[in-house]
Design an enzyme around this catalytic site. Structure first.
Site, mmCIF file in Angstrom:
data_model
loop_
_atom_site.group_PDB
_atom_site.id
_atom_site.type_symbol
_atom_site.label_atom_id
_atom_site.label_comp_id
_atom_site.label_asym_id
_atom_site.label_seq_id
_atom_site.Cartn_x
_atom_site.Cartn_y
_atom_site.Cartn_z
ATOM 1 C CG HIS A 187 131.013 94.137 124.384
ATOM 2 N ND1 HIS A 187 131.058 93.389 122.908
ATOM 3 C CD2 HIS A 187 131.670 93.981 124.343
ATOM 4 C CE1 HIS A 187 132.047 93.824 122.747
ATOM 5 N NE2 HIS A 187 132.965 94.223 123.631
ATOM 6 C CG ASP A 243 128.478 92.173 121.038
ATOM 7 O OD1 ASP A 243 128.148 93.386 121.252
ATOM 8 O OD2 ASP A 243 129.929 91.608 121.099
ATOM 9 C CB SER A 264 134.709 97.014 121.121
ATOM 10 O OG SER A 264 134.873 95.227 122.314
HETATM 11 N N1 ARG Z 1 135.549 90.595 124.791
HETATM 12 C C1 ARG Z 1 135.099 90.953 123.892
HETATM 13 C C2 ARG Z 1 135.647 91.964 124.239
HETATM 14 O O1 ARG Z 1 136.385 92.302 125.366
HETATM 15 C C3 ARG Z 1 133.536 90.405 124.582
HETATM 16 C C4 ARG Z 1 132.454 90.252 124.602
HETATM 17 C C5 ARG Z 1 131.532 90.097 124.474
HETATM 18 N N2 ARG Z 1 130.971 89.325 125.516
HETATM 19 C C6 ARG Z 1 131.029 88.329 126.364
HETATM 20 N N3 ARG Z 1 130.407 87.003 126.051
HETATM 21 N N4 ARG Z 1 131.241 88.917 127.617
HETATM 22 O O2 ARG Z 1 135.418 93.533 123.322
#
Ligand code: ARG
Length: 727
Positions: free
Chosen positions: A87, A223, A662
Site C-alpha cells: 500500500h 502487504d 507502514s
Molecule cells: N490501514 C493501513 C494503513 O493505514 C492501510 C492498509 C491498506 N489496505 C487497504 N485495504 N486499504 O497503514
C-alpha cells in the site's frame, strides 16, 4: 507465560529507574542507551544500543529509510534491495499500470535489473544522525514572551542552526518540535531519488481483503513490495539516469557513509517472542485533552466520515463502470477509504474505552498539581483554562473547517489542480531568464501530464456538484467560501449548473483546453474561468483559517505546551516519550494474542488456510489467482512453512506504531528481519490518542510469506538469492 514473569522479575532486580511498559512508547534512537537498553535486553534483545544506533559505525538504523515521505522502507540486500508495503508503493505500481498492462491486478516482477521501473516521484532518506538542539533553539525564549514573539525567536534560531549545519554538505536538515514545543531535535538526512520498482504481488495478495479487512484482525494480506535504491556510478545520490547503479555497501563506504542491510530470518515468530519495529510513525496525539477528544468525537470525525461516504459512493460508481477509471482512481480511492474507516473505528474505540473520561481524570490530577504551590500556580495554573477556551472558540468553526478541507481542498481534483497549475503558470510567465523559463514550463507540463493521466472529468464533475451542494446545505453561510455568493447570483444557487458549465468550459477541467490555453494564456479569460474562480475562493478561505483562529491557536499552543511540561514535572519517575512526528523511532514488545470481546479469543498468527477460507471467486476483495489456489492445494511451501507445515501469513504483536510506520521492518531479538508491519487492529483504533495495552496490536506480514510469494508464486528466485537468509 513463563517468559513474561521472567521479564517482570528481571526488571525489578535491575531496579530500572524508568518503569515503563515494554509495549507502549515510540522511542528516539539516540536515547536507547540511556532509556531503553536495559528494558529491551530484559525483554529478550540480544544486541547492544550501539549496534542499534551509532554515529561512529554502521548500525541497524542505517538499514531504515524514509520511503517517499509517507512510509518506511528497509534495506534487505547488499545491492540496495528495499522492502516496504504494497500500500506504500501502490501509487507507483498504479503509475506503471494500464488496462493492457495491469500490474495492480496481476503483479509485477522484474526478472533482471534492466526491467526494474523508475519512479520519478519516489525517494528515500537515510538518517545520518540526530541531535538535541533544544538549548540553542530556546536560547532567546523566556516565559514572558508572547506566543508570537516566542515563535519568532524559535524560527530565527532554527534558521541559524540550519545554515550553520548545512554549510559544507548536501544533507537535508530538519529541526522538529517535541513535547509540543518544549524540546527540539535536529535530523540530518541523505536523499536518494532513483528508486525503482522490482517486485509487487497482485492486489489479490497485496491488498487481500480490501476495505472489508482493512484495520482488522484476523488478517490475511501479503502487504509488501520490493524496490531498489540506485545511485550515480560513484555512489552519490542522483535522479534517474540509465547509467545509475544499485547502491551497495562498497559505494556507500567509498563516500564515508554507513550501510547496513537486514539479514532475513526463516525462523518465524512464536507467542511472546521479542520483536522491535523501526521506522517513521507520522503523528499521534497521546496528550490530547478531553476537550480535544470531544471536538473530534462530536464534530470532526463524523463530518469526515459523512463526506467521504458520499465521495466513495461516487468513485465506486465510476470505477465499477469503467476499467480505465478503476486503475486511474485506485490510489485515490484507497487513500480516501483508509481514513474513512480509520475515523469510524477511532470514534467507536474512543467511546467504548471511555477515553474522554480517562482524559478528564488526568486533567483533574494535573489541576491538583497546578494548585499545589505558588510556583506551580503561576506556571501551570492557567494551562487547562487556555485549552478549554481555545476549543470553545474552534468548536464554532470546526465543521466549516472540516468541509473546507474535505470538500474544498480534497473533494475534487479540479480545485487543487487549478491552484497549483496556475501558480506554476505564473512562475513561468513572470520569469525573464530564458533558461529558468523553460525549466518552469517543463515543470508545468509534467505536472499537468501527471494530473490528467489520473483524471476523469465525469467523476470529478459529479463530486464537485454533489459535495459542494452538501457543503452549501450543511455549513452555516457565514463560513461559506466567497464564490458561493456568485453561485447564488449567477446559477440560482445550483452547484449542478455551476459544475455543468465549469466542466464543459474551464481551461483546467479538460486536457485539450488546458494545453490550448497555456499556448496563449490570457489574464481576462482566466479571471472568468469557473474552475479558477472556485479554486481561488476556496484557497483564500483555507489560508484565512489561520488568522481567523489565530487567538484560539495561540491559546491552544501555549496551553498544550504547559500541560505536557507540567505532566512531566508531576511524574518525575516516569519516562515520557514524545508524540510521533515522522522522525525515526523504535518500539518493542512481544508477539501476542488478545481478547477482542467477551468470550472471543484471537490467535496471534494467520495461515494460508485462512486465506483460502476467505476466498470468494470473482469478488473484488477476496478473489485469488489460480496459482495461489494450486500452491495451497499442493502445500508447496518449501522452506517457508512453519514446524507444523503451515504457511504463516500475518502475525500480531503489541508494539506501538501508527501511520507512517507502514513498511517498517519487524526485527527479532538477534536483529534479523521477521516481517513488515502494515496495520493496526480495529478494537484499538483509538490508539493514536490513548494506547491500550490489553488490546492494541500491530499487524505484520510474516517475512516467510513474502519469500514464498517471491519464490514459489512469482519464481523471482534471483531476488531471494541476493538476500542473506538466516536462522
Ligand atoms: N490501514 C493501513 C494503513 O493505514 C492501510 C492498509 C491498506 N489496505 C487497504 N485495504 N486499504 O497503514
Amino acid at each position: 507465560m513463563f517468559k513474561r514473569i521472567l521479564v517482570v522479575t528481571l526488571a525489578i532486580f535491575m531496579a530500572s529507574p524508568t518503569i515503563v511498559k515494554a509495549d507502549e512508547g515510540m522511542w528516539l534512537p539516540m536515547f536507547i542507551k540511556r532509556l531503553n537498553e536495559v528494558d529491551m535486553q530484559a525483554a529478550g534483545l540480544q544486541l547492544t544500543a550501539e549496534e542499534l544506533y551509532s554515529i561512529n559505525q554502521s548500525s541497524l538504523k542505517d538499514a531504515i529509510v524514509v520511503f517517499g515521505g509517507f512510509c518506511t522502507g528497509e534495506v534487505i540486500s547488499e545491492e540496495g534491495l528495499l522492502l516496504t508495503n504494497h500500500h506504500c508503493a501502490y501509487n507507483a505500481i498504479q503509475s506503471h499500470s494500464s488496462v493492457e498492462n495491469d500490474y495492480l491486478t496481476d503483479g509485477f516482477w522484474a526478472m533482471n535489473r534492466s526491467d526494474e521501473l523508475a519512479n520519478p516521484d519516489l525517494y528515500v532518506d537515510f538518517l545520518i544522525r540526530m541531535e538535541d538542539v533544544s538549548d540553542r533553539v530556546l536560547e532567546e525564549v523566556s516565559d514572558d514572551l508572547s506566543e508570537a514573539e516566542r515563535e519568532k525567536a524559535i524560527q530565527k534560531a532554527i534558521k541559524a542552526i540550519k545554515e550553520e549545519v548545512s554549510k559544507d554538505n548536501d544533507y537535508i536538515v530538519n529541526i522538529k518540535s517535541f513535547y509540543e514545543g518544549n524540546e527540539f531535535y535536529m535530523f540530518l538526512y541523505e536523499r536518494f531519488q532513483d528508486i525503482r520498482l522490482v517486485g509487487a504481488p497482485p492486489s489479490s495478495v497485496g491488498k487481500y481483503g480490501g476495505d472489508t479487512d482493512n484495520w482488522m484482525w484476523p488478517r490475511h494480506t501479503g502487504d509488501f513490495t520490493l524496490l531498489r535504491i540506485y545511485s550515480a556510478p560513484d555512489g552519490t545520490p542522483a535522479s534517474f539516469a540509465a547509467e545509475n547503479v544499485p547502491l551497495t555497501k562498497e559505494l556507500r563506504e567509498k563516500n564515508d557513509a554507513f550501510y547496513h542491510h537486514l539479514p532475513v530470518s526463516l525462523e518465524g515468530v512464536s507467542n511472546e517472542d521479542f520483536t522491535m519495529i523501526w521506522g517513521y510513525p507520522g503523528s499521534t496525539d497521546r496528550y490530547l485533552t478531553s476537550w480535544g477528544v470531544r471536538q473530534l468525537l462530536d464534530i470532526k470525525a463524523p463530518t469526515i466520515v459523512d463526506i467521504r461516504d458520499l465521495k466513495l459512493d461516487i468513485m465506486n460508481k465510476h470505477m465499477d463502470a469503467d476499467p480505465k477509471v478503476r486503475i486511474q482512481y485506485a490510489s485515490k480511492h484507497a487513500r480516501t477509504a483508509n481514513y474513512w474507516k480509520y475515523f469510524i473505528g477511532q470514534s467507536k474505540g474512543l467511546k467504548r474505552l471511555g477515553v474522554y473520561e480517562k482524559k478528564q481524570e488526568i486533567e483533574k490530577d494535573f489541576q491538583v498539581f497546578a494548585n499545589a504551590s505558588k510556583a506551580n500556580q503561576s506556571k501551570y495554573g492557567a494551562a487547562l483554562g487556555l485549552i478549554e477556551e481555545a476549543y470553545g472558540k474552534t468548536n464554532e468553526t470546526e465543521r466549516g473547517a472540516t468541509f473546507l478541507a474535505e470538500v474544498g481542498i480534497r473533494g475534487t481534483d479540479a480545485v487543487l489542480f487549478t491552484y497549483r497549475a496556475h501558480r506554476m503558470m505564473k512562475k513561468w510567465m513572470d520569469t525573464e531568464d530564458p533558461e529558468s523559463k523553460s525549466v518552469a514550463l517543463e515543470e508545468l507540463n509534467s505536472f499537468a501530464e501527471a494530473h490528467f493521466k489520473n483524471y476523469n472529468a465525469a467523476l470529478d464533475q459529479e463530486q464537485f456538484a454533489q459535495l459542494f451542494t452538501k457543503y452549501q446545505a450543511e455549513v452555516s453561510p457565514d463560513q461559506h467560501p466567497s464564490f458561493f455568493a456568485y453561485v447564488d447570483k449567477k446559477f440560482k444557487g445550483s452547484f449542478d449548473k455551476y459544475a455543468a458549465k465549469m466542466y464543459t468550459k474551464s481551461y483546467f477541467t479538460d486536457e485539450g483546453r488546458f494545453y490550448a490555453f497555456i499556448a496563449s494564456p490570457n489574464a481576462k479569460k482566466l479571471a472568468k474561468d469557473l474552475a479558477y474562480v472556485a479554486s481561488s475562493s476556496v484557497l483564500q478561505s483555507y489560508f484565512g483559517l489561520g488568522s481567523l483562529n489565530a487567538e484560539a491557536n495561540e491559546k491552544l499552543g501555549k496551553g498544550n505546551r504547559l500541560f505536557i511540561d507540567g505532566l512531566r514535572k508531576m511524574n518525575p519517575d516516569k519516562t515520557f516519550y514524545p508524540n510521533a512526528n515522522f522522525s525515526m523511532r523504535t518500539t518493542f514488545g512481544s508477539v501476542g494474542d488478545y481478547v477482542p470481546a467477551d468470550a472471543v479469543h484471537y490467535d496471534c498468527v494467520t495461515t494460508l488456510d485462512g486465506v483460502m477460507e476467505k476466498y470468494v471467486p470473482g469478488d473484488h476483495e477476496f478473489d485469488l489467482p489460480q496459482r495461489m489456489i494450486d500452491l495451497h492445494k499442493a502445500k508447496d511451501y518449501g522452506p517457508y512453512a512453519d514446524e507444523n507445515g503451515d504457511l504463516i501469513v500475518n502475525f500480531i504483536h503489541n508494539t506501538d506504531i501508527t501511520g507512517g510506520n507502514s513498511g517498517s521492518p519487524v526485527i527479532n531479538a538477534k536483529g534479523h528481519l521477521v516481517g513488515t508491519a502494515f496495520d493496526g487492529n480495529w478494537e484499538a483504533m483509538s490508539g493514536d490518542i490513548a494506547f491500550e495495552p490489553e488490546l492494541q496490536r500491530t499487524i505484520s506480514c510474516d517475512i516467510r510469506y513474502v519469500l514464498f510469494i517471491i519464490d514459489k508464486y512469482a519464481g523471482a528466485t534471483h531476488l531471494i538469492e541476493e538476500m542473506d537468509l538466516v536462522y
